[in-house]
Write a protein that holds these residues in place. Structure first.
Motif, PDB file in Angstrom:
ATOM      1  N   ASP A 104       9.971   6.213   2.391  1.00  0.00           N
ATOM      2  CA  ASP A 104       8.985   7.597   1.897  1.00  0.00           C
ATOM      3  C   ASP A 104       8.426   7.009   0.485  1.00  0.00           C
ATOM      4  OD1 ASP A 104       9.456   9.077   4.284  1.00  0.00           O
ATOM      5  OD2 ASP A 104      10.847  10.189   3.216  1.00  0.00           O
ATOM      6  N   PHE A 105       7.292   7.551   0.304  1.00  0.00           N
ATOM      7  CA  PHE A 105       6.243   7.348  -1.011  1.00  0.00           C
ATOM      8  C   PHE A 105       6.185   8.668  -1.469  1.00  0.00           C
ATOM      9  CE2 PHE A 105       5.620   3.527   1.425  1.00  0.00           C
ATOM     10  CZ  PHE A 105       5.944   2.511   0.754  1.00  0.00           C
ATOM     11  N   LEU A 106       5.887   8.692  -2.906  1.00  0.00           N
ATOM     12  CA  LEU A 106       5.700   9.892  -3.571  1.00  0.00           C
ATOM     13  C   LEU A 106       4.489  10.274  -3.292  1.00  0.00           C
ATOM     14  CD1 LEU A 106       6.599  11.931  -5.495  1.00  0.00           C
ATOM     15  CD2 LEU A 106       5.817  10.385  -7.261  1.00  0.00           C
ATOM     16  N   PHE A 107       3.320   9.365  -2.866  1.00  0.00           N
ATOM     17  CA  PHE A 107       2.227   9.701  -2.696  1.00  0.00           C
ATOM     18  C   PHE A 107       1.639   8.882  -1.382  1.00  0.00           C
ATOM     19  CE2 PHE A 107       2.047   9.756  -7.232  1.00  0.00           C
ATOM     20  CZ  PHE A 107       1.715  10.957  -7.559  1.00  0.00           C
ATOM     21  N   PRO A 108       2.343   9.503   0.003  1.00  0.00           N
ATOM     22  CA  PRO A 108       1.963   8.982   1.169  1.00  0.00           C
ATOM     23  C   PRO A 108       0.440   8.799   1.345  1.00  0.00           C
ATOM     24  CG  PRO A 108       2.800  11.108   1.498  1.00  0.00           C
ATOM     25  CD  PRO A 108       2.685  10.721  -0.066  1.00  0.00           C
TER      26      PRO A 108
ATOM     27  N   ILE B 232      -8.331   4.065  -1.022  1.00  0.00           N
ATOM     28  CA  ILE B 232      -8.783   5.333  -0.721  1.00  0.00           C
ATOM     29  C   ILE B 232      -8.572   6.196  -1.927  1.00  0.00           C
ATOM     30  CG2 ILE B 232      -7.318   7.551   0.108  1.00  0.00           C
ATOM     31  CD1 ILE B 232      -8.258   5.432   2.483  1.00  0.00           C
ATOM     32  N   VAL B 233      -7.708   5.976  -3.091  1.00  0.00           N
ATOM     33  CA  VAL B 233      -7.694   6.554  -4.270  1.00  0.00           C
ATOM     34  C   VAL B 233      -9.495   6.330  -5.046  1.00  0.00           C
ATOM     35  CG1 VAL B 233      -6.775   7.087  -6.495  1.00  0.00           C
ATOM     36  CG2 VAL B 233      -5.438   6.632  -4.539  1.00  0.00           C
ATOM     37  N   GLN B 234      -9.727   5.195  -4.919  1.00  0.00           N
ATOM     38  CA  GLN B 234     -10.977   5.116  -5.380  1.00  0.00           C
ATOM     39  C   GLN B 234     -12.135   5.723  -4.850  1.00  0.00           C
ATOM     40  OE1 GLN B 234     -11.444   3.086  -8.500  1.00  0.00           O
ATOM     41  NE2 GLN B 234     -13.378   4.177  -8.178  1.00  0.00           N
ATOM     42  N   LYS B 235     -11.926   5.698  -3.540  1.00  0.00           N
ATOM     43  CA  LYS B 235     -13.099   6.507  -2.533  1.00  0.00           C
ATOM     44  C   LYS B 235     -13.125   7.948  -3.253  1.00  0.00           C
ATOM     45  CE  LYS B 235     -13.367   5.427   1.751  1.00  0.00           C
ATOM     46  NZ  LYS B 235     -13.067   5.822   2.995  1.00  0.00           N
TER      47      LYS B 235
END
Length: 66
Positions: free
Chosen positions: A5-9, A27-30
């Motif tokens: 699991d990731f903190l920010f999946p 995705i974050v840059q978008k």
């Protein structure tokens, strides 16, 4: 949480969380680009901007509003 699991999946195309997949830089840059354009800011920002701004301070040390 388990090791995979990731903190920010990642989010799937149907907006369902994908717990075993990492949220990508692209995705974050978008999301940042969309927020900047929506705010009418005539510049570009990268995730690097958050490392050297007051945003880092706000997340780390600012008191939580009541």
């Amino acid at each position: 949480m388990v090791d995979e699991d990731f903190l920010f999946p990642a989010l799937g195309t149907n907006r369902v969380l994908q717990p075993g997949e990492l949220l990508s830089h692209d995705i974050v840059q978008k999301w940042i680009n969309k927020a900047v354009a929506g705010a009418g800011i005539p510049r570009t920002f990268s995730m690097h901007c958050y490392c050297h701004s007051r945003v880092q301070y706000r997340f780390m040390f600012a008191p939580v509003p009541q």
